[in-house]
Design a protein around this motif. Structure first.
Motif, PDB file in Angstrom:
ATOM      1  N   LEU A 107       0.838  -1.195   0.000  1.00  8.51           N
ATOM      2  CA  LEU A 107       0.000   0.000   0.000  1.00  8.51           C
ATOM      3  C   LEU A 107       0.880   1.255   0.000  1.00  8.51           C
ATOM      4  CD1 LEU A 107      -3.066   0.785   0.360  1.00  8.51           C
ATOM      5  CD2 LEU A 107      -2.495   1.155   2.760  1.00  8.51           C
ATOM      6  N   VAL A 108       0.642   2.154  -0.960  1.00  3.69           N
ATOM      7  CA  VAL A 108       1.399   3.412  -0.965  1.00  3.69           C
ATOM      8  C   VAL A 108       0.511   4.611  -0.657  1.00  3.69           C
ATOM      9  CG1 VAL A 108       3.209   2.565  -2.498  1.00  3.69           C
ATOM     10  CG2 VAL A 108       1.208   3.686  -3.472  1.00  3.69           C
ATOM     11  N   GLY A 109      -0.798   4.412  -0.683  1.00  2.00           N
ATOM     12  CA  GLY A 109      -1.677   5.518  -0.329  1.00  2.00           C
ATOM     13  C   GLY A 109      -3.127   5.093  -0.310  1.00  2.00           C
ATOM     14  N   ARG A 110      -3.912   5.840   0.439  1.00  5.57           N
ATOM     15  CA  ARG A 110      -5.358   5.602   0.422  1.00  5.57           C
ATOM     16  C   ARG A 110      -6.096   6.930   0.526  1.00  5.57           C
ATOM     17  NH1 ARG A 110      -7.654   5.495   5.669  1.00  5.57           N
ATOM     18  NH2 ARG A 110      -9.422   4.208   5.180  1.00  5.57           N
ATOM     19  N   LEU A 111      -7.181   7.010  -0.220  1.00  8.19           N
ATOM     20  CA  LEU A 111      -8.006   8.210  -0.233  1.00  8.19           C
ATOM     21  C   LEU A 111      -9.416   7.801   0.171  1.00  8.19           C
ATOM     22  CD1 LEU A 111      -8.417  11.249  -1.208  1.00  8.19           C
ATOM     23  CD2 LEU A 111      -9.098  10.255  -3.398  1.00  8.19           C
ATOM     24  N   LEU A 134      -6.946  13.738  -8.135  1.00 11.18           N
ATOM     25  CA  LEU A 134      -6.476  14.185  -6.829  1.00 11.18           C
ATOM     26  C   LEU A 134      -5.551  13.141  -6.192  1.00 11.18           C
ATOM     27  CD1 LEU A 134      -7.011  16.168  -4.333  1.00 11.18           C
ATOM     28  CD2 LEU A 134      -8.714  14.504  -3.662  1.00 11.18           C
ATOM     29  N   LEU A 139      -0.186  11.563  -4.648  1.00  8.48           N
ATOM     30  CA  LEU A 139       0.828  10.518  -4.468  1.00  8.48           C
ATOM     31  C   LEU A 139       1.976  10.700  -5.454  1.00  8.48           C
ATOM     32  CD1 LEU A 139      -1.457   7.354  -3.992  1.00  8.48           C
ATOM     33  CD2 LEU A 139      -0.450   8.821  -2.238  1.00  8.48           C
ATOM     34  N   GLN A 140       1.894  11.728  -6.297  1.00  7.97           N
ATOM     35  CA  GLN A 140       2.897  11.976  -7.342  1.00  7.97           C
ATOM     36  C   GLN A 140       3.122  10.732  -8.197  1.00  7.97           C
ATOM     37  OE1 GLN A 140       5.423  13.774  -4.121  1.00  7.97           O
ATOM     38  NE2 GLN A 140       6.324  14.783  -5.908  1.00  7.97           N
TER      39      GLN A 140
ATOM     40  N   MET B  17      -3.860  19.563  -4.725  1.00  7.57           N
ATOM     41  CA  MET B  17      -4.071  18.502  -3.761  1.00  7.57           C
ATOM     42  C   MET B  17      -4.980  19.075  -2.677  1.00  7.57           C
ATOM     43  SD  MET B  17      -3.569  15.939  -1.789  1.00  7.57           S
ATOM     44  CE  MET B  17      -3.945  15.896  -0.045  1.00  7.57           C
ATOM     45  N   LEU B  54      -6.582  12.083   2.240  1.00  9.27           N
ATOM     46  CA  LEU B  54      -5.541  11.290   1.589  1.00  9.27           C
ATOM     47  C   LEU B  54      -4.445  10.920   2.582  1.00  9.27           C
ATOM     48  CD1 LEU B  54      -4.285  10.225  -1.158  1.00  9.27           C
ATOM     49  CD2 LEU B  54      -2.965  12.331  -1.152  1.00  9.27           C
ATOM     50  N   ALA B  55      -4.166   9.635   2.699  1.00 11.00           N
ATOM     51  CA  ALA B  55      -3.027   9.182   3.506  1.00 11.00           C
ATOM     52  C   ALA B  55      -1.981   8.621   2.553  1.00 11.00           C
ATOM     53  CB  ALA B  55      -3.461   8.117   4.503  1.00 11.00           C
ATOM     54  N   ARG B  56      -0.764   9.094   2.694  1.00 10.79           N
ATOM     55  CA  ARG B  56       0.304   8.651   1.801  1.00 10.79           C
ATOM     56  C   ARG B  56       1.381   7.949   2.608  1.00 10.79           C
ATOM     57  NH1 ARG B  56       3.486  12.342  -2.666  1.00 10.79           N
ATOM     58  NH2 ARG B  56       5.167  10.847  -3.048  1.00 10.79           N
ATOM     59  N   VAL B  57       1.853   6.813   2.120  1.00 10.55           N
ATOM     60  CA  VAL B  57       2.868   6.038   2.828  1.00 10.55           C
ATOM     61  C   VAL B  57       4.220   6.258   2.161  1.00 10.55           C
ATOM     62  CG1 VAL B  57       3.585   3.719   3.546  1.00 10.55           C
ATOM     63  CG2 VAL B  57       1.143   4.293   3.418  1.00 10.55           C
ATOM     64  N   ASP B  59       8.807   5.941   2.662  1.00 12.64           N
ATOM     65  CA  ASP B  59       9.785   5.043   3.266  1.00 12.64           C
ATOM     66  C   ASP B  59      10.509   5.630   4.474  1.00 12.64           C
ATOM     67  OD1 ASP B  59       9.245   3.105   1.383  1.00 12.64           O
ATOM     68  OD2 ASP B  59      10.724   3.897  -0.034  1.00 12.64           O
ATOM     69  N   VAL B  67       7.394  15.225   0.498  1.00  9.25           N
ATOM     70  CA  VAL B  67       5.978  15.208   0.118  1.00  9.25           C
ATOM     71  C   VAL B  67       5.325  16.556   0.421  1.00  9.25           C
ATOM     72  CG1 VAL B  67       3.700  14.233   0.663  1.00  9.25           C
ATOM     73  CG2 VAL B  67       5.668  12.713   0.330  1.00  9.25           C
ATOM     74  N   ALA B  70       6.271  18.956  -2.137  1.00  7.92           N
ATOM     75  CA  ALA B  70       5.584  18.674  -3.405  1.00  7.92           C
ATOM     76  C   ALA B  70       4.121  19.112  -3.345  1.00  7.92           C
ATOM     77  CB  ALA B  70       5.678  17.180  -3.720  1.00  7.92           C
ATOM     78  N   TRP B  71       3.480  18.832  -2.251  1.00  5.15           N
ATOM     79  CA  TRP B  71       2.078  19.242  -2.098  1.00  5.15           C
ATOM     80  C   TRP B  71       1.965  20.760  -2.163  1.00  5.15           C
ATOM     81  CZ3 TRP B  71      -0.009  15.661   2.449  1.00  5.15           C
ATOM     82  CH2 TRP B  71      -0.201  14.373   1.931  1.00  5.15           C
TER      83      TRP B  71
END
Ligand SMILES: [Zn+2]
Lengths: 409, 278
Positions: A107-111, A134, A139-140, B17, B54-57, B59, B67, B70-71
């Motif tokens: 998982l790298v992201g969730r909206l 969006l 997440l680029q 965003m 939005l949740a971003r994971v 490293d 991030v 960037a946002w």
């Protein structure tokens, strides 16, 4: 894992083989070309050619050297997880949940956005197109590196009978979700019901052995059941396996909108629990239940939360629902001789442990095979977004192993 | 879940965003049930008010800062939630500099002037200490292993400080080693396992040595989770009230995005969820 048999089944050429080799690399962690030859049954020349193409596409990278077995040390190959991404979308009354995973399934992201609610399907799909923008921007992630979108939604797959025009909110079942979203997003779209997606997610990320059979019982506003046999999702004649919500549990029971009587959905779904709750004197006021159609999920959470805290009347309401769910689960276990059942979906978020207890009691005490093997009933963590993550897995799986199914080995 | 009664209308999406953002470092959503529950309920609260969440994971910590840059460059989100935030938190400093509204999960003494949900670790530690006292545990062993070990170390340290000399952190936290330590401890002993998975393994190992749980030794989990509520025996755990904290963070962030004034809300107090294992 059974991917081995896939390669043998599908033969030495075509994109399918490329996908199968990629999946073999994914499931192996790191692997050498020689090992791929052994695992796949393909010739060394074929493997060399396929691996070259995968490296050129950026999907696979060389990561170092393995142990020598005499002669030159072999180069190890590994999936390049950040080279491609998949999007999973769970279409639900209460929330839309998007999960983005990399090629390795991480998982790298969730909206999370507003649910479908009373919005017409066409309007929701239009909104989804904007939300995808969006999501990818946040997440680029370049759209070109997205392999596809998996959609988890309730209802039937009615294929060519689907309407393309926007319908009202009740008519999701007649709406061509896949075509509409593919057109608006420009990406390949694959759709399954949420139960099937949750099951596939369990298999894909749960490191289950490919020979293990299991079912995932999914509860949101209604019920669904995803069945995995030998690592493959059971699909039936029209990809509509698992309509457990319409399993008849009382032949003279209340009439169901499907035309039958006494269906599980009529007896045990959140809507039924709330209509029973509204009949308990004082309960609606105590818990702030509205009883309105639009608030079913909200009201059900309130009853579930109270039940989890031991509220007597609410425990009785949830147990009333759970007894029917348990009987339905028992029938599935008996029919398919399963040794594992998962409970997943937002319906289990609050009162999941109560459902689990009642279902375990029924299955443990009554399964036909109870003296032969254990039947495990496991509650999935509702915070894990099983349907959305599973839908992303589905999109990955479709692109990695197009048209290939993991067959019986 | 009153998605249908929302009146804010369809959010407008452009290139930017917008909505509420959160960045998580590492695989915490899968590994830590407390974070996972918190992020889940936070997302529900925000999305039900009509704003995307939005949740971003990423490293590592550096990537997290990247991030935010960037946002900012692509049109900043309406607000960002930082969990947990420490004193002089570099992320909060950066977001403030970029003029992106922040809501933090933090402690009273940290980040004055930043909208926050405020944790009271001392109160939580008192709850744990009082529970162990009430149950009459004389020797308390801490088995630092599993996902919970790295998180909330402040809370853990302060809990242990309040238990005085009775608490011992074990060097070897394998279930067998913990079971041996229990055998040598002053009875009745309590084991605080890092998480539910570790607790299950430790209970099995203790029972294998012929001792009973909770009769001869109590086992608690540092994190509450679904597994604590559904394992056999059910596991007594420190309930950090993650779902409620997530909801509160949601309320706080909605207030901030609506242009409301800064606010600091106290988090509900952690407590011990007493179950069968201790
Ligand atoms: Zn029916």
């Amino acid at each position: 894992m059974a991917q081995v048999s896939v390669v043998k089944q599908i033969g030495p050429s075509s994109e399918k083989t490329r996908g199968a080799i990629l999946d073999l690399i994914r499931s192996s962690g790191t692997v050498s070309r020689n090992e791929l030859v052994e695992l796949s049954g393909l010739t060394g020349a074929s493997i060399t050619r396929i691996v070259k193409a995968l490296i050129e596409a950026g999907l696979v990278i060389e990561t170092g050297y393995g142990d020598s077995t005499g002669g030159k040390r072999p180069t190890l190959l590994e999936l390049n997880p950040r080279s491609r991404y998949a999007v999973g979308l769970s279409l639900d009354d209460a929330h839309l949940t998007y999960a983005v995973t990399d090629l390795g399934g991480r998982l790298v992201g969730r909206l999370v956005t507003r649910g479908t609610g009373q919005e017409a399907p066409g309007a929701v799909i239009e909104r989804v197109a904007g939300e995808l923008e969006l999501l990818l921007a946040g997440l680029q992630i370049d759209r070109a590196s997205v392999v596809g979108i998996g959609v988890a939604g309730a209802g039937l797959d009615i294929r060519s009978r689907a309407e393309r025009a926007s319908l009202n909110a009740e008519e999701w079942e007649n709406f061509a979700v896949r075509d509409a979203l593919a057109a608006s997003s420009g990406l390949p779209v694959v759709r399954e019901n949420d139960a099937a997606c949750a099951a596939i997610g369990q298999f894909w990320v749960g490191r289950l052995s490919a020979s293990q059979d299991f079912a995932t019982l999914y509860m949101a506003t209604g019920f669904g059941c995803g069945i995995v046999e030998h690592g493959s999702l059971a699909r039936g004649a029209s990809s509509n396996v698992g309509e457990i919500g319409h399993m008849v549990l009382e032949v003279d029971g209340p009439p169901c909108w499907c035309g039958s009587r006494g269906c599980l959905e009529m007896l045990a779904a959140p809507r039924r629990v709330i209509s029973d709750a509204m009949a308990v004197e004082g309960l609606a006021a105590e818990l702030g239940l509205s009883g309105a159609e639009a608030d079913v999920r909200h009201d059900f959470s309130a009853v579930g939360r109270a039940a989890a805290q031991g509220h007597t009347a609410c425990v009785a309401l949830i147990e009333g629902s759970a007894r029917y769910v348990a009987q339905a689960t028992l029938s599935v276990v008996n029919l398919l001789d399963l040794d594992r059942v998962y409970l997943a979906g937002p319906g289990f978020a609050e009162a999941g442990p109560i459902y689990l207890r009642v279902i375990r009691d029924a299955v443990g005490g009554l399964a036909r095979v109870r003296d032969i093997h254990r039947v495990e009933v496991v509650l999935s963590d509702p915070a894990r977004d099983a349907a959305a993550v599973g839908a992303a897995s589905l999109a990955l799986q479709q692109s990695l192993t197009p048209h290939a199914r993991v067959g019986r080995s | 879940m009153r998605a249908r009664s929302v009146s804010r209308g369809v959010p407008h999406y452009g290139e930017q965003m917008n909505g509420v953002g959160l960045v998580l470092v590492g695989d915490v959503l899968a590994a830590d049930p407390v974070i996972s529950a918190l992020v889940h309920s936070l997302g529900e609260a925000v999305s039900e008010a009509g704003l995307p969440f939005l949740a971003r994971v990423v490293d590592d910590a550096d990537s997290e800062l990247d991030v935010y840059h960037a946002w900012h460059a692509s049109g900043a989100p309406d607000a960002v939630v930082v969990i947990p935030a420490e004193a002089d938190d570099a992320r909060v400093a950066l977001l403030t500099r970029l003029r992106i509204p922040v809501v933090a999960l933090t402690h009273e003494e940290h980040l004055p002037g930043v909208s926050a949900v405020v944790l009271d670790d001392d109160a939580a530690a008192d709850e744990l200490a009082a529970f162990l006292d009430r149950r009459g545990y004389r020797d308390v062993l801490y088995a630092p292993d599993g996902a919970g070990a790295s998180d909330a170390s402040d809370l853990r340290d302060s809990a242990f400080a309040r238990l005085g000399g009775r608490v011992r952190a074990l060097d070897d936290a394998t279930p067998q080693a913990v079971a041996r330590a229990v055998a040598e401890a002053v009875a009745p002993a309590a084991v605080v396992a890092a998480d539910a998975t570790a607790a299950v393994a430790i209970i099995a190992a203790i029972r294998e040595t012929g001792r009973s749980v909770p009769g001869d030794a109590g086992v608690l989990s540092w994190n509450d989770s679904l597994l604590c509520r559904t394992s056999d025996p059910t596991i007594t755990a420190l309930d950090r009230r993650a779902t409620e904290i997530g909801r509160l963070l949601g309320e706080c962030v909605l207030r901030v995005t609506a242009g409301g004034e800064l606010g600091r809300l106290p988090a509900p107090r952690a407590g011990v969820a007493a179950r069968e294992s201790a």
